[in-house]
Design an enzyme around this catalytic site. Structure first.
Site, short mmCIF file in Angstrom:
data_model
loop_
_atom_site.label_atom_id
_atom_site.label_comp_id
_atom_site.label_asym_id
_atom_site.label_seq_id
_atom_site.Cartn_x
_atom_site.Cartn_y
_atom_site.Cartn_z
N TYR A 145 82.22 22.26 -19.75
CA TYR A 145 82.78 21.18 -20.56
C TYR A 145 83.56 21.74 -21.75
O TYR A 145 84.68 21.30 -22.03
CB TYR A 145 81.63 20.29 -21.04
CG TYR A 145 82.04 19.05 -21.79
CD1 TYR A 145 82.71 18.02 -21.15
CD2 TYR A 145 81.71 18.88 -23.13
CE1 TYR A 145 83.06 16.86 -21.83
CE2 TYR A 145 82.05 17.73 -23.82
CZ TYR A 145 82.73 16.72 -23.16
OH TYR A 145 83.07 15.57 -23.85
N LYS B 215 87.53 21.25 -22.44
CA LYS B 215 87.96 20.53 -23.64
C LYS B 215 88.71 21.43 -24.62
O LYS B 215 89.64 20.97 -25.31
CB LYS B 215 86.76 19.88 -24.32
CG LYS B 215 86.12 18.74 -23.51
CD LYS B 215 87.10 17.59 -23.29
CE LYS B 215 86.41 16.37 -22.69
NZ LYS B 215 87.35 15.25 -22.49
#
Length: 271
Positions: A150, A154
């Site tokens: 993640y 991101k």
């Protein structure tokens, strides 16, 4: 000042931040295009919006994007703001996590918003105006345990958005990076575990997080104020984000490269 009369396309609009953004923008008078996979949930959100259209699609179906962009653009004659919000989180240690989990999260959280933006970008450039917003995360600024995939996606999304801003600011486009902290959504419940299965339970910090409508209002107001690096968080999460905030002076410096002929010089050197 608000987005009244403007057309806003929101991905991941069936729940959480995306649904809250849709409702807040619609209340301000915006015309909203709602995208996601759950058509029934999108229809529920659309029922709360005076002027809305549901445009469901799988975000990683890249071959479908040209036709979807055509449909979205033709609905009201343009797209004034694209909010890339769809995403999926993670809760697993790197040492335990299978490679397909990384591939899935990077595909959904990084490549999918890039692909949609690229499919729409030429129209905005030709028009000479438009806004592009990317919902990243505090985990896109700070490496957080149990979120290696993640965080990678991101962080990458912020890098793409910042570079895109530098390339397109002089063409009339505005690019916003939005980094939320804990917002009261199902993000933790839907997060992938080490083997790719859904976690199925939430985090206490998420359950005690900012209400989606409050977060959405803060994001909208920051975009209206033309803020480029937007942090919507509280407490320690806000402090972490602020420590990694890109100064406006640096954004201006990098953006100025294009106005100073950087791309033309690079092209000339390549000949």
């Amino acid at each position: 000042m608000n987005f009244s009369g403007q057309t806003v396309w929101i991905t991941g609009a069936s729940s959480g931040i995306g649904a809250a953004l849709a409702r807040e923008l619609a209340a301000d008078g915006a015309k909203v295009i709602l995208s996601g996979r759950n058509e029934a949930a999108l229809a529920t959100v659309a029922a709360d919006c005076p002027t809305a259209v549901v445009l469901p699609f799988e975000s990683t179906d890249y071959d479908a994007l040209p036709a979807l962009v055509e449909q979205a653009w033709n609905w009201q004659g343009a797209v004034d703001l694209l909010i890339n919000n769809a995403g999926i989180s993670q809760r697993s240690l790197a040492v335990d996590t299978a490679l397909p989990v990384y591939q899935r999260i990077v595909d959904v959280d990084l490549l999918a918003p890039i692909a949609l933006t690229q499919a729409l970008l030429g129209r905005m450039v030709a028009r000479g105006s438009g806004r592009l917003a990317f919902i990243s995360s505090i985990a896109g600024k700070v490496g957080v345990p149990m979120r290696t995939a993640y965080c990678a996606a991101k962080h990458g999304l912020i890098g793409y958005a910042d570079a895109l801003r530098a390339e397109t600011a002089h063409l009339g486009l505005k690019v916003h990076v939005i980094s939320p902290g804990s917002i009261r959504t199902d993000v933790s419940r839907n997060a992938l575990t080490a083997d790719g299965s859904k976690r199925g339970q939430s985090d206490k910090v998420i359950d005690n997080g900012i209400e989606p409508a409050v977060a959405a209002r803060a994001m909208i107001d920051a975009m209206l104020a033309d803020q480029r690096d937007i942090i919507v968080a509280e407490g320690g999460e806000k402090q972490m984000g602020e420590l990694r905030r890109t100064p406006d002076a640096l954004l201006d410096q990098v953006g100025g490269l294009m106005s100073a002929g950087y791309a033309a010089r690079m092209a000339a050197e390549a000949q």
